[in-house]
Design a protein around this motif. Structure first.
Motif, PDB file in Angstrom:
ATOM      1  N   HIS A  61      14.280 130.184  12.605  1.00 28.37           N
ATOM      2  CA  HIS A  61      13.424 129.088  12.183  1.00 28.37           C
ATOM      3  C   HIS A  61      12.931 128.363  13.429  1.00 28.37           C
ATOM      4  CE1 HIS A  61      13.858 129.221   7.862  1.00 28.37           C
ATOM      5  NE2 HIS A  61      15.175 129.208   7.948  1.00 28.37           N
ATOM      6  N   LYS A  62      11.629 128.108  13.495  1.00 24.31           N
ATOM      7  CA  LYS A  62      11.031 127.422  14.638  1.00 24.31           C
ATOM      8  C   LYS A  62      10.330 126.168  14.125  1.00 24.31           C
ATOM      9  CE  LYS A  62      10.197 131.917  16.827  1.00 24.31           C
ATOM     10  NZ  LYS A  62      10.999 131.819  18.038  1.00 24.31           N
ATOM     11  N   PHE A  63      10.631 125.053  14.742  1.00 26.34           N
ATOM     12  CA  PHE A  63      10.025 123.802  14.272  1.00 26.34           C
ATOM     13  C   PHE A  63      10.138 122.731  15.358  1.00 26.34           C
ATOM     14  CE2 PHE A  63      14.465 123.771  13.184  1.00 26.34           C
ATOM     15  CZ  PHE A  63      14.898 122.484  13.461  1.00 26.34           C
ATOM     16  N   ARG A  64       9.368 121.688  15.183  1.00 27.64           N
ATOM     17  CA  ARG A  64       9.455 120.506  16.037  1.00 27.64           C
ATOM     18  C   ARG A  64       9.884 119.313  15.187  1.00 27.64           C
ATOM     19  NH1 ARG A  64       5.501 123.598  18.584  1.00 27.64           N
ATOM     20  NH2 ARG A  64       5.546 123.487  20.874  1.00 27.64           N
ATOM     21  N   THR A  65      10.558 118.367  15.831  1.00 31.81           N
ATOM     22  CA  THR A  65      10.863 117.100  15.178  1.00 31.81           C
ATOM     23  C   THR A  65      10.200 115.973  15.957  1.00 31.81           C
ATOM     24  OG1 THR A  65      12.931 116.925  16.432  1.00 31.81           O
ATOM     25  CG2 THR A  65      13.066 117.822  14.206  1.00 31.81           C
ATOM     26  N   GLU A  66       9.658 115.039  15.231  1.00 28.50           N
ATOM     27  CA  GLU A  66       9.102 113.833  15.837  1.00 28.50           C
ATOM     28  C   GLU A  66       9.948 112.637  15.388  1.00 28.50           C
ATOM     29  OE1 GLU A  66       4.348 114.516  16.287  1.00 28.50           O
ATOM     30  OE2 GLU A  66       5.088 114.062  14.269  1.00 28.50           O
ATOM     31  N   PHE A  67      10.390 111.841  16.358  1.00 30.54           N
ATOM     32  CA  PHE A  67      11.079 110.595  16.050  1.00 30.54           C
ATOM     33  C   PHE A  67      10.144 109.440  16.405  1.00 30.54           C
ATOM     34  CE2 PHE A  67      14.694 113.461  16.889  1.00 30.54           C
ATOM     35  CZ  PHE A  67      15.420 113.279  15.726  1.00 30.54           C
ATOM     36  N   ARG A  68      10.002 108.513  15.477  1.00 32.71           N
ATOM     37  CA  ARG A  68       9.123 107.357  15.700  1.00 32.71           C
ATOM     38  C   ARG A  68       9.941 106.071  15.552  1.00 32.71           C
ATOM     39  NH1 ARG A  68       3.877 109.100  15.889  1.00 32.71           N
ATOM     40  NH2 ARG A  68       3.523 111.203  15.020  1.00 32.71           N
ATOM     41  N   GLY A  69       9.839 105.245  16.600  1.00 33.17           N
ATOM     42  CA  GLY A  69      10.544 103.972  16.591  1.00 33.17           C
ATOM     43  C   GLY A  69       9.591 102.803  16.749  1.00 33.17           C
ATOM     44  N   LYS A  70       9.984 101.835  17.584  1.00 25.25           N
ATOM     45  CA  LYS A  70       9.171 100.637  17.785  1.00 25.25           C
ATOM     46  C   LYS A  70       9.301 100.209  19.240  1.00 25.25           C
ATOM     47  CE  LYS A  70       8.858  95.810  16.287  1.00 25.25           C
ATOM     48  NZ  LYS A  70       9.511  94.755  15.457  1.00 25.25           N
ATOM     49  N   PRO A  71       8.187  99.999  19.931  1.00 20.17           N
ATOM     50  CA  PRO A  71       8.281  99.612  21.343  1.00 20.17           C
ATOM     51  C   PRO A  71       8.665  98.147  21.501  1.00 20.17           C
ATOM     52  CG  PRO A  71       5.996  99.653  20.671  1.00 20.17           C
ATOM     53  CD  PRO A  71       6.794 100.142  19.493  1.00 20.17           C
ATOM     54  N   ALA A  72       9.294  97.865  22.628  1.00 21.68           N
ATOM     55  CA  ALA A  72       9.624  96.485  22.994  1.00 21.68           C
ATOM     56  C   ALA A  72       9.961  96.475  24.483  1.00 21.68           C
ATOM     57  CB  ALA A  72      10.803  95.968  22.173  1.00 21.68           C
ATOM     58  N   HIS A  73       9.998  95.294  25.084  1.00 23.05           N
ATOM     59  CA  HIS A  73      10.387  95.181  26.487  1.00 23.05           C
ATOM     60  C   HIS A  73      11.872  95.519  26.594  1.00 23.05           C
ATOM     61  CE1 HIS A  73      11.023  93.677  30.508  1.00 23.05           C
ATOM     62  NE2 HIS A  73       9.722  93.390  30.644  1.00 23.05           N
TER      63      HIS A  73
END
Length: 404
Positions: A182-194
């Motif tokens: 199985h071939k796949f990518r994962t994307e993790f999305r968070g929140k930017p801050a200083h």
């Protein structure tokens, strides 16, 4: 195989060696990655057209696929050609040699059909993006293998130590066996801050990627010895004083069969999703075509080994154990009787595929000669399937009886 037909195969490939070597060198010196093999596509199709074949370019909605056919009536054999390279390290899997051997096979079979009035058809199919892009899986979906096909064939270069416990005894392998992936990518999305001023207002996607990698590393302790999981962080942030908003990882999950790789994938996803929960990130999957395990057709392997041995090339029929690598030719082997052999090219000790030194070895004259020797066996195999009802029927029965 009648001596006259064998003689035609050998003479056709031998007399074409210089032209084929030119194709080989051109593809090798212009490495192109998945679905971007424009130079290889144009070079190969122009060569076939110059030899008088009617070539369909950019077939099956893939700009770098192509197709040419010769003969009429009878059974159909497809010769698969690969020509994509790896990012940064070029033809470190030797696909320039696969292209060369497949073209040579097609030329020899076509000439034998013409010279000896053989009933049957041979088709060369350009299959882009084997290295992770699942080109053959997409070709299957697009109908490239919809016809009644007696056999699909190709061969891959290897280092001797990759497939044999005692290197140097055999020149090649008939029954190459590779595992599912199985071939796949994962994307993790968070929140930017200083990262210094108010890190508590951020959600760190880099932490999610690191946790995911660590979780999978811990899982490896409880995996079967013949299973593999490997991943890289492709996008990991920008500067250290900003909480990372986005990361992307690229994964391979491998196991010997489709059923087992599906179970392993579920366990891997639990590791990845746990990282998302722990960090508060959102996770998304980008899925590539699954590579099925490569099935070795017993009759096709025995026939290839017999004809190669007849010209003085020593071939091992069966691989002792699966090699922990994968190919989209595995998908083809699940829908039509298939042959995927391996031919040995000279390399430095310890050098194998996906190593820059293997790319250098794939460009040598010795490697070219090994590719053409394999092509002679594949051409004789294809012709045996076309002319011998018994071989074609047994190959079909072996395919239907294989439950891997």
């Amino acid at each position: 195989m009648p001596d006259a037909v064998r003689s035609t195969v050998i003479s056709t490939i031998d007399t074409s060696s210089t032209e084929l070597h030119d194709i080989n060198k051109k593809v090798h010196s212009h490495p192109e990655t998945a679905y971007k093999e424009y130079y290889a596509h144009d070079t190969i199709t122009a060569f076939l057209e110059a030899r008088g074949f009617q070539v369909k370019r950019s077939t099956y909605n893939l700009p770098t696929s192509f197709e040419a056919e010769y003969g009429s009536g009878g059974r159909l054999v497809i010769v698969c050609a690969e020509y994509d390279a790896l990012p940064e390290i070029g033809h470190a899997c030797g696909h320039n040699l696969i292209a060369t051997s497949s073209i040579a096979t097609f030329l020899a079979v076509a000439e034998a059909i013409k010279a000896h009035g053989i009933k049957g058809r041979v088709r060369i199919l350009g299959t882009p993006a084997e290295e992770g892009g699942g080109g053959k899986a997409k070709l299957i979906d697009a109908g490239a293998f919809k016809d009644e096909i007696a056999a699909a064939i190709m061969a891959h270069p290897v280092s001797s130590h990759q497939v044999f416990k005692k290197p140097g005894i055999y020149d090649g392998l008939a029954g190459f066996k590779l595992i599912a992936s199985h071939k796949f990518r994962t994307e993790f999305r968070g929140k930017p801050a200083h990262a210094a001023g108010e890190p508590w207002n951020g959600v760190n996607a880099l932490d999610a990627a690191v946790a995911a990698y660590t979780n999978v590393a811990l899982l490896r302790q409880q995996m079967e010895p013949d299973e593999r999981v490997h991943g890289v962080i492709e996008a990991g942030g920008t500067v250290p004083n900003v909480i990372t908003e986005y990361t992307r990882m690229n994964w391979n999950v491998r196991s010997p069969t489709k059923a087992r790789v599906d179970k392993l994938l579920d366990r891997v996803k639990s590791c990845l999703e746990a990282a998302a929960v722990a960090t508060g990130c959102k996770i998304q999957y980008i899925v590539s075509p699954t590579y099925l395990n490569l099935r070795a057709n017993r009759k096709l392997c025995e026939t290839y080994a017999r004809d190669m041995n007849a010209i003085g090339v020593s071939i091992q029929v069966e691989q002792e154990k699966d090699m922990n690598a994968s190919t989209d030719m595995g998908n083809v082997s699940h829908i039509v009787p298939s042959f995927h052999g391996a031919f040995v090219i000279p390399t430095e000790p310890g050098v194998a595929g996906h190593n820059p030194a293997f790319a250098a070895a794939a460009g040598t004259d010795d490697a070219h000669r090994a590719a053409l020797q394999s092509a002679k066996g594949m051409a004789m195999l294809a012709l045996s399937v076309l002319v011998d009802d018994r071989i074609a029927q047994q190959a079909k029965e072996d395919f239907e009886g294989d439950d891997d």
